[in-house]
Design an enzyme around this catalytic site. Structure first.
Site: not given
Length: 651
Positions: A172, A177
């Site tokens: 990932e 974020e």
């Protein structure tokens, strides 16, 4: 209607992107001495500009939907749908809309951890994926996003490996974020499986960066106040993370492997965009929040076209020295660094992945694949031992060995592991093709962060700068606009142009229109010079307030309320400095060639640097601006004036 060119213009097929490399962790700005200036050439491979008619959902040719309560074990409260109400376009942007009121009856979410789904989901939202439409290994991935202001919502732009194995073994990469959108911090990280003995930070069987090392604060303002460009450069040997063109962290493959952890980033990844609710981001503060996406763009590294000959400057610990042959190039002659004085041994020709000096190529001795193998001069044969890739973190990588060109021993260069601690000896600034390096349509209303028309650089304005169709309005006291990097190399030829309009008549202080920051002073000032009472191009001979300053004289005096295109052209090889006004040369001077020094700070509009501080602020408006990474021809400067003057004739 005036279109925001930075947002609406697609990127050209080949784009030069200049970024810098820092170690993981928060950093407010590029620190003096950090590597900066290398260029990577990119080819765009995929994009979505989100220009479908208002009310359209995401294009099914580009995006799929994950539907349901996806099951991340952190207590999130959203149920993802494929409804247009949760993901829609308005002709210019994509909006992901998380809200209450339409959760399907009976849908359950987890409260936390691995517990069963036992509580009612509170919101619907959208998670868009490209696993069936687009995947890519390596390249540049970027999105221009405005995150919601309300806490309790969790927007993300990220990527996952192909679904041949389960998370976290499939890998990932979190490009962005924001767990508390009302705050100022962006979270980033590569994530892989934590093997036995892995010494990196671990959570739920995965390794990632320590929380304090995976957070970056790009500005004093909340991220939700405007759009920001979140991006990353992913190569075989490293992954870098950036906001608004400023690279703030780099994670190296060799460092991860040395820590005993898995590196899953050698496969194709697909993209994800989503707006989660609750969980790690806390309880939602309001019932509805939106995440706006202007574009998503993906590039792949490309071999630079054409041939160019110039010096290759060392950066970091090698700063002030250039790549050179140890003696007249012949087979077996060592490669070293020495002072960047003019001379044939310092002249490097870059062509098709080869680096040549005196007709011979930089060659990894005996096609070596191990760290410490010497680099020598050898007859050019185009084998893997002679191929070099210019990476955007300033590394010169030999793809065959996967190793970086290192100057830790300045008298005998070798290839070595590409790592964070060694990077200061592995950072270079190779010559770039002659071209326009950046153009900002500053007179397009675009907020405080403006991407240039190539998509390569972001100009960020601070201090409450106001925007309008007549340019960026600066108060002459503390407002200015800056890029995250120099854009141009001040020891090589360059050209800088900007439209300006002073609000007041000139007085007894200088006004800086453009410059590149050194540690103490700017490497140049395109400015109003109060001593001559005219527009001028001013160059200090060293990075010191005590330096000898040389300034062009004879240009016209500024007039309050009048727009003027100022252009400065600098040619260090000959010492020629020319000031152009409204597209025509007005005055010139010759500067000793020893007077040019390398500035590694920001390219700024509307201010200069003096005594280690921002200074000489411009009082008025700045419109369209352009830089060239060479001495632009007179005809090119005049063409820029003619192409843009209609915007300012009646402004």
């Amino acid at each position: 209607m005036i279109i925001d060119v930075a947002r609406r213009t697609g990127v050209a097929a080949a784009t030069l992107i200049a970024v810098v490399s820092l170690s993981p962790g928060p950093a407010a700005a590029v620190e003096p001495g950090n590597p900066t200036g290398a260029t990577t050439q990119w080819t765009q491979t995929w994009s979505d500009e989100f220009r479908d008619p208002a009310g359209s959902g995401p294009s099914p040719a580009k995006w799929g939907h994950d539907v349901g309560e996806i099951g991340w074990p952190d207590g999130e409260q959203e149920f993802y749908t494929d409804a247009v109400a949760n993901a829609y376009q308005d002709g210019e942007n994509l909006t992901i809309d998380a809200h209450t009121g339409d959760v399907p009856a009976g849908t359950k979410c987890r409260t936390a951890g691995e517990q069963p789904r036992t509580v009612d989901c509170t919101h619907t939202s959208a998670r868009l994926v490209t696993h069936s439409t687009f995947r890519q290994k390596y390249g540049r991935f970027e999105a221009r996003i405005k995150v919601p202001a309300a806490d309790g919502y969790f927007p993300a732009f990220w990527a996952q490996g192909r679904e041949t194995s389960s998370w976290p073994a499939n890998g990932e990469i979190d490009w962005m974020e924001v767990m508390a959108p009302g705050q100022r911090d962006v979270h980033f990280s590569p994530i892989g499986k934590a093997l036995p003995g892995c010494t990196l930070h671990q959570n739920k069987g995965a390794w990632g960066l320590m929380p304090e090392a995976s957070t970056f604060t790009p500005s004093a303002e909340p991220l939700s106040t405007g759009y920001h460009v979140y991006s990353g450069d992913w190569f075989a040997d490293h992954i870098s993370f950036a906001v608004d063109g400023h690279t703030y962290a780099t994670v190296y493959r060799q460092d991860v492997l040395a820590a005993g952890c898995q590196w899953p980033f050698d496969q194709e990844f697909f993209l994800l965009l989503n707006l989660a609710v609750g969980g790690a981001s806390g309880t939602p503060a309001v019932d509805r929040a939106t995440m706006s996406v202007d574009y998503v763009r993906v590039f792949t590294p490309a071999v630079a076209a054409g041939t160019i000959t110039d010096r290759v400057f060392g950066l970091g610990a090698t700063g002030g020295n250039c790549l050179a042959a140890a003696s007249t190039p012949a087979n077996g002659v060592a490669v070293k660094t020495n002072l960047c004085a003019p001379g044939a041994l310092n002249q490097v020709t870059v062509t098709g992945g080869l680096l040549m000096i005196g007709g011979r190529c930089l060659d990894v001795q005996s096609s070596g694949l191990v760290p410490g193998t010497p680099v020598q001069m050898y007859n050019c044969n185009g084998t893997g031992a002679q191929q070099w890739r210019i990476e955007s973190n300033s590394s010169l990588v030999n793809p065959q060995s996967g190793l970086c060109l290192s100057a830790q021993n300045k008298n005998k260069l070798v290839v070595d592991h590409c790592t964070n601690d060694k990077h200061t000896y592995e950072a270079w600034s190779p010559p770039a093709p002659r071209q326009v390096s950046a153009t900002w349509p500053v007179d397009e209303k675009a907020g405080t962060a403006l991407r240039d028309t190539t998509g390569a650089h972001t100009l960020t304005c601070t201090g409450g700068t106001s925007w309008a169709v007549d340019g960026a309005h600066l108060n002459g006291q503390y407002q200015a606009c800056s890029a995250a990097d120099p854009i141009i190399t001040t020891t090589s030829a360059y050209t800088v142009a900007a439209w300006v309009r002073p609000n007041t008549a000139p007085g007894s202080v200088d006004w800086a229109v453009a410059g590149v920051d050194g540690t103490n002073v700017s490497a140049f000032y395109l400015e109003y010079n109060h001593l001559s009472g005219t527009w001028a191009m001013n160059l200090p001979g060293t990075d010191a307030t005590t330096a000898v300053f040389r300034s062009t004289t004879g240009g016209p005096a500024p007039k309050a309320g009048d727009w003027t295109l100022l252009t400065g052209r600098v040619e260090p090889a000959t010492g020629a400095v020319t000031l152009f006004v409204d597209g025509l040369p007005k005055t010139s001077m010759t500067v000793p060639t020893s007077s040019f020094w390398k500035a590694e700070g920001k390219l700024s509009l509307g201010r200069g640097r003096w005594a280690r501080a921002d200074a000489t602020f411009f009082p008025g408006r700045i419109g369209a601006a352009r830089t060239w990474n060479h001495a632009a021809e007179d005809a090119d400067i005049l063409a820029f004036y003619n192409a843009t003057k209609s915007r300012y004739e009646t402004a």
